[in-house]
Design a protein around this motif. Structure first.
Motif, PDB file in Angstrom:
ATOM      1  N   ARG A 153      38.907 -15.821  42.069  1.00  0.00           N
ATOM      2  CA  ARG A 153      38.831 -17.227  42.452  1.00  0.00           C
ATOM      3  C   ARG A 153      37.449 -17.775  42.108  1.00  0.00           C
ATOM      4  O   ARG A 153      36.439 -17.118  42.340  1.00  0.00           O
ATOM      5  N   VAL A 154      37.444 -18.981  41.561  1.00  0.00           N
ATOM      6  CA  VAL A 154      36.195 -19.677  41.263  1.00  0.00           C
ATOM      7  C   VAL A 154      36.239 -21.018  41.966  1.00  0.00           C
ATOM      8  O   VAL A 154      37.217 -21.761  41.845  1.00  0.00           O
ATOM      9  N   GLY A 172      31.852 -24.171  48.791  1.00  0.00           N
ATOM     10  CA  GLY A 172      32.034 -23.034  47.897  1.00  0.00           C
ATOM     11  C   GLY A 172      31.062 -21.901  48.153  1.00  0.00           C
ATOM     12  O   GLY A 172      31.429 -20.728  48.115  1.00  0.00           O
ATOM     13  N   ALA A 173      29.774 -22.237  48.425  1.00  0.00           N
ATOM     14  CA  ALA A 173      28.777 -21.198  48.658  1.00  0.00           C
ATOM     15  C   ALA A 173      29.096 -20.390  49.908  1.00  0.00           C
ATOM     16  O   ALA A 173      28.947 -19.159  49.933  1.00  0.00           O
ATOM     17  N   GLN A 176      31.925 -18.052  49.182  1.00  0.00           N
ATOM     18  CA  GLN A 176      31.489 -16.884  48.425  1.00  0.00           C
ATOM     19  C   GLN A 176      30.777 -15.885  49.321  1.00  0.00           C
ATOM     20  O   GLN A 176      30.960 -14.675  49.187  1.00  0.00           O
ATOM     21  N   GLY A 179      33.081 -13.674  50.931  1.00  0.00           N
ATOM     22  CA  GLY A 179      33.908 -12.892  50.031  1.00  0.00           C
ATOM     23  C   GLY A 179      35.237 -13.544  49.714  1.00  0.00           C
ATOM     24  O   GLY A 179      36.145 -12.897  49.188  1.00  0.00           O
ATOM     25  N   VAL A 181      35.711 -16.173  47.633  1.00  0.00           N
ATOM     26  CA  VAL A 181      35.768 -16.481  46.208  1.00  0.00           C
ATOM     27  C   VAL A 181      34.794 -15.582  45.465  1.00  0.00           C
ATOM     28  O   VAL A 181      33.832 -15.071  46.041  1.00  0.00           O
ATOM     29  N   ASN A 182      35.042 -15.372  44.171  1.00  0.00           N
ATOM     30  CA  ASN A 182      34.191 -14.508  43.365  1.00  0.00           C
ATOM     31  C   ASN A 182      32.956 -15.231  42.845  1.00  0.00           C
ATOM     32  O   ASN A 182      31.885 -14.633  42.723  1.00  0.00           O
ATOM     33  N   HIS A 183      33.099 -16.519  42.513  1.00  0.00           N
ATOM     34  CA  HIS A 183      31.999 -17.278  41.938  1.00  0.00           C
ATOM     35  C   HIS A 183      32.017 -18.710  42.460  1.00  0.00           C
ATOM     36  O   HIS A 183      33.080 -19.251  42.780  1.00  0.00           O
ATOM     37  N   THR A 184      30.832 -19.305  42.533  1.00  0.00           N
ATOM     38  CA  THR A 184      30.721 -20.735  42.806  1.00  0.00           C
ATOM     39  C   THR A 184      29.891 -21.368  41.697  1.00  0.00           C
ATOM     40  O   THR A 184      29.004 -20.731  41.119  1.00  0.00           O
TER      41      THR A 184
END
Length: 266
Positions: A153-154, A172-173, A176, A179, A181-184
């Protein structure tokens, strides 16, 4: 389960609309809510599913669910698909979850049937190839479940979504850090920064041996459900399936000859 285990950025074609049959929210003449396309050139092997229901913020109604199931069924039969991306055509929204307005019009029996189909959709997202959710906007309730059903997930830094149980909103941060999402990424003016990062992730996967990637996904997904001994047995079965493939021999030859491999998925 063991039986199952043994068994350039230009578009190759434009978005393809999928129309579901026997849908309650509007008839077959209504606008498509799910579209698919395959990429070509350096991105050959990447397929994209676009959710595009702006009137309801991509809410999971009968039409969208039917068309999404149809798209997944078609793509599952396409051996050329090596990475599958889920994205939104509605700026600021990934998926608003269940369509509560539509659900109000259903009988109790119809609600039960629809919920079962929704669960089936989440199972279908457990696709053979790696899946990536490009979350360029809100992912609420069932929309968050859809994203969590993907492998990666991004999310944009400005992304806000409600957690399924608490209703708490995270950017988003924060997602993340938990855990989730994988990237923001910092959002851009077009509102599709997460999509571009997701596509970069897909491009990193493309050079890898497709059969090994799929079997690796099976080994991880199934291995997490059992004890360590059973997990190792599953890993052994998956590896045994990879041994006779042309891709494994090509990988060894490429390593020996110090050249990029040319995988064919066989």
């Amino acid at each position: 389960m063991l039986r199952a285990l043994t068994n350039a950025r230009r578009l190759a074609r434009p978005w393809k609309a999928l129309r579901a049959r026997s849908c309650a929210s509007h008839g077959p003449a209504g606008p498509p809510e799910i579209q698919v396309r395959a990429l070509a050139g350096a991105d050959h092997g990447i397929a994209e599913i676009l959710m595009n229901r702006p009137s309801a913020c991509n809410a999971l109604g009968n039409v969208l669910v039917n068309q999404l199931l149809e798209a997944l069924a078609q793509l599952r039969e396409d051996q050329q698909v090596r990475v599958l991306l889920f994205r939104s055509g509605v700026k600021g929204v990934f998926c608003a979850g269940a369509d509560l307005k539509e659900r109000e019009q259903m009988s109790e029996a119809e609600v039960g049937i629809f919920v079962q189909r929704l669960r089936g959709l989440m199972n279908e997202i457990a696709f053979p190839a790696p899946t990536i959710a490009a979350m360029d906007g809100f992912a609420l309730g069932g929309g968050l479940e859809l994203a969590l059903a993907c492998d990666l997930r991004v999310a944009g830094v400005a992304l806000a979504k409600e957690l399924i149980f608490t209703g708490r909103r995270l950017n988003g941060a924060q997602a993340q850090a938990l855990g989730l999402v994988n990237h923001t990424v910092s959002q851009n003016e077009d509102g599709n920064a997460a999509y571009h990062r997701a596509r970069e992730l897909a491009q990193e996967i493309l050079p890898q041996a497709p059969i090994a990637v799929r079997l690796g996904k099976v080994a991880i997904d199934r291995g997490m459900e059992v004890d360590i001994a059973s997990g190792m047995a599953i890993e052994g079965i998956c590896y045994a399936q990879n041994i006779p493939t042309q891709d494994r021999l090509e990988g060894m030859a490429a390593f020996r000859e110090k050249r990029p491999p040319r995988f064919v998925g066989k």
